[in-house]
Enzyme design. Structure first.
Site, PDB file in Angstrom:
ATOM      1  N   TYR A   1      40.993  28.252  66.444  1.00  0.00           N
ATOM      2  CA  TYR A   1      42.139  27.356  66.049  1.00  0.00           C
ATOM      3  C   TYR A   1      42.361  25.937  66.905  1.00  0.00           C
ATOM      4  O   TYR A   1      42.245  24.935  66.015  1.00  0.00           O
ATOM      5  CB  TYR A   1      43.649  28.213  66.765  1.00  0.00           C
TER       6      TYR A   1
ATOM      7  N   LYS B   1      25.672  35.859  72.754  1.00  0.00           N
ATOM      8  CA  LYS B   1      25.636  36.931  71.656  1.00  0.00           C
ATOM      9  C   LYS B   1      25.872  35.915  70.273  1.00  0.00           C
ATOM     10  O   LYS B   1      26.630  35.287  70.099  1.00  0.00           O
ATOM     11  CB  LYS B   1      26.977  37.752  71.518  1.00  0.00           C
TER      12      LYS B   1
ATOM     13  N   ILE C   1      24.502  43.341  69.895  1.00  0.00           N
ATOM     14  CA  ILE C   1      25.837  43.897  70.096  1.00  0.00           C
ATOM     15  C   ILE C   1      26.396  44.472  68.881  1.00  0.00           C
ATOM     16  O   ILE C   1      26.478  43.483  67.962  1.00  0.00           O
ATOM     17  CB  ILE C   1      26.914  43.019  70.893  1.00  0.00           C
TER      18      ILE C   1
END
Length: 295
Positions: A109, A165, A207
């Site tokens: 955001y 990740k 993951i």
């Protein structure tokens, strides 16, 4: 040494019908993952609906997970926020709870420049003493992308930032990252359809959302690759593609919770603004699960 190698599950947070956390079912899900060969549990990430947990719930879910796992495999806690101070608070509390490491997403955001990202992640890392994985997922963060040079600089300059990740889907960017990483960046795929490609570039594992419903197969994709059976690893990866597509035909974790409910894992409801899966997509998912042999 890497936080883990192999398949880490991005575990769901099961809810009761009234929307509260179903801890009894959560314990069963944890045991199912460990019995299925899962190499680590990532709690309170995207799949765990962390964005709609209160801070109190978020930390209680982490504490509960750490307690139930009881050091059998690593527990990595999602503690990211678009507010640096909030991320520091959650990270310090997760460390107190006994988490083995943290997964910290890029700010969303309000976004950030590369300079802002470096300061954000460095401040969080300096507040704790456990390893941190960066979480690069531009699709959920307003397009904010941690550039390869920034990842490498953070891993070099901050002792407990150990890897990333990567859920960018950009294989070319990952190749650039690993080419300049000098072996210091622990890479984990954040996309179930790209496990083998990222392992081939030096990845440590995945993951995984898929692991919620197919822990043994997800583990085996990684383990076979590490054991030198690349053909066997690739075969499972390709066989899983239709199922993975179905698990992402609506926004995660809507489909995976439906899939778990099909399996009798009782993942329960979703918190708004997420809603129940469209019937046609649920039918597609059920068919893919049957074809893959997990239903």
């Amino acid at each position: 040494m890497a936080l883990f190698t192999g398949a880490g599950v991005a575990i769901v947070t099961p809810f009761n019908e009234d929307g509260s956390v179903n801890y009894e079912q959560f314990a069963k899900n944890i045991e199912y993952q460990i019995a299925g060969g899962t190499d680590a549990i990532i709690v309170c990430g995207t799949t765990g609906e962390a964005s709609t947990l209160s801070h109190e719930e978020h930390l209680e879910v982490i504490r509960y997970c750490v307690e139930k796992v009881n050091k059998r495999i690593p527990v990595i806690a999602g503690t990211g926020s678009n507010c640096t101070e909030t991320a520091i608070y959650l990270s310090k509390e997760a460390e107190k709870a006994g988490a083995d490491g943290l997964l910290v997403v890029t700010p969303y955001y309000n976004k950030a420049t590369q300079k802002g990202l470096k300061e954000h992640f460095t401040m969080i890392a300096n507040a704790v003493n456990i390893p941190i994985l960066l979480y690069n997922i531009p699709g959920r963060t307003g397009g904010v992308n941690i550039l390869p040079e920034t990842v490498v600089a953070l891993c070099k300059e901050v002792d407990n930032i150990v890897g990333v990740k990567d859920a960018t889907g950009n294989i070319s960017q990952v190749a650039k990252l690993m080419s300049i990483g000098e072996g210091i960046v622990d890479l984990y795929s954040g996309n179930d359809d790209q496990i083998v490609p990222l392992l081939s570039l030096g990845g440590k594992g995945v993951i995984s959302v898929l692991s919620n419903v197919a822990p043994r197969e997800t583990h085996d994709i990684c383990q076979k690759f590490f054991d030198g059976d690349v053909a066997g690893s690739k075969a499972i990866q390709l066989r899983a593609i239709n199922l993975i597509d179905a698990l992402f035909c609506e926004v995660n974790p809507i489909p995976v919770k439906k899939a778990m409910n099909f399996q009798g894992q009782n993942a329960g409801t979703l918190r708004r603004p997420l809603t129940e899966m469209e019937p046609a997509n649920a039918e597609k998912l059920e068919k893919a699960m049957k074809e893959f042999g997990i239903l």
